[in-house]
Scaffold this active site. Structure first.
Site, PDB file in Angstrom:
ATOM      1  N   LYS A 104       1.687 -22.484  -7.275  1.00 29.14           N
ATOM      2  CA  LYS A 104       0.560 -21.534  -7.176  1.00 29.14           C
ATOM      3  C   LYS A 104      -0.386 -21.609  -8.384  1.00 29.14           C
ATOM      4  CE  LYS A 104       3.142 -18.249  -4.346  1.00 29.14           C
ATOM      5  NZ  LYS A 104       3.529 -16.849  -4.126  1.00 29.14           N
ATOM      6  N   ASP A 152      -1.344 -12.066  -1.504  1.00 32.91           N
ATOM      7  CA  ASP A 152      -0.155 -11.205  -1.611  1.00 32.91           C
ATOM      8  C   ASP A 152      -0.524  -9.741  -1.803  1.00 32.91           C
ATOM      9  OD1 ASP A 152       1.771 -13.098  -1.225  1.00 32.91           O
ATOM     10  OD2 ASP A 152       2.125 -13.467  -3.359  1.00 32.91           O
TER      11      ASP A 152
END
Ligand code: ATR
Length: 280
Positions: free
Chosen positions: A68, A104
């Site tokens: 990420k 998220d």
């Protein structure tokens, strides 16, 4: 006939990701011509893989552990959330430019909106357990949602301090001794640690100190009914399960790649639960 489009999840490994199941279900449900693949890519191959994403036939991707942060450095246009977190989990093309975001936090907020409606009303303070990558996204989302004070408790207190340094005085690191007071003061409690995945352990809790309207969320979804949420329910608190955060964050990428906002239904929930070997 609609144009065929493909997306993928890029990780190392990518084998455990549930994303292919979720996106595959929605592609089928909405009758779209598309595919969602797994791509296991080692760190040394990542720059070349991302540079050739379009040539490989992909309109975008999800990025999972451990890539990420690395992919954040490789996208041309990170959005505000990605820039704040220095991490992306969703990438897509806009006019040929590779864009990146981190879904998220939004997935987390939508999950609470769905499971514990009204949670935002009067939610001035929250307690976040854990200070890893997931906690960072959730703390950011809570501040964006208008929560004024976020207390962060973590086994390694330095990482909680780091969140205070990043986000300022609205975020405070607290010690184990301060936990009972925090449980009593906040309107929302979120477990972002992986404790509970064994089905038996739980982060430290003091639910007896909570106001009866307190909302408790665990981002662990395997098992769905974690010991932490079970204990909260024993004190008649409102609980939100972790699975919906996974599903709602996935809706954001699906819309970017395939142009449809998919619905989070019991059908897709049950599909994932069955794959995890759990009934609801
Ligand atoms: P993620 O991206 O899912 O947040 P992570 O960055 O590895 O994953 O963070 C995991 C979090 O769970 C951390 O807050 C970690 O605490 P430490 O920072 O002290 O390592 C917490 N965690 C994991 N296992 C734990 C355990 N057995 N006891 C206490 N905290 C634990």
């Amino acid at each position: 006939m609609t144009q065929f489009k493909a997306a993928c999840v890029i990780g190392y490994p990518a084998q455990h990701s549930r994303s292919p199941l979720i996106h595959g279900h929605w592609l089928h449900t909405y009758g779209l011509q598309g595919a969602y693949m797994r791509e296991t890519v080692a760190a040394e191959d990542l720059p070349q893989f991302i540079a050739s994403l379009r040539a490989r036939g992909y309109v975008g991707a999800n990025i999972t552990v451990p890539h990420k942060e690395a992919v954040f450095q490789l996208v041309q246009k990170p959005d505000e959330i990605a820039t704040a977190l220095h991490a992306v989990n969703t990438i897509w093309f806009e006019d040929g430019v590779l864009c990146g975001s981190n879904s998220d936090g939004l997935g987390f907020l939508k999950s609470l909106d769905h499971q514990t409606p009204g949670w935002r009303d009067g939610c001035n303070a929250a307690l976040v357990l854990g200070a890893g990558g997931a906690a960072r996204g959730i703390v950011y989302a809570l501040l964006q949602a208008g929560v004024q004070q976020v207390h962060v408790y973590n086994r390694t207190i330095e990482k909680a301090h780091a969140l205070h340094m990043q986000f300022g005085t609205a975020v405070q690191a607290i010690s184990a001794e301060q936990l009972p007071q925090a449980y009593a003061q906040v309107q929302l409690i979120v477990n972002t640690t992986s404790i509970g995945m064994d089905g038996t352990s739980s982060p430290p809790h003091h639910f007896e100190a909570c106001a009866p309207t307190t909302v408790v969320n665990d981002i662990v979804y395997t098992p769905l009914h974690t010991p932490f949420l079970h204990a909260a329910q024993q004190h008649s608190l409102r609980v939100a399960y972790g699975l919906d955060m996974l599903l709602y964050q996935a809706t954001i990428g699906f819309e970017k790649w395939f142009g449809v906002v998919p619905e989070v239904t019991d059908e897709v929930r049950n599909l994932i639960l069955a794959d995890l070997g759990q009934g609801k």
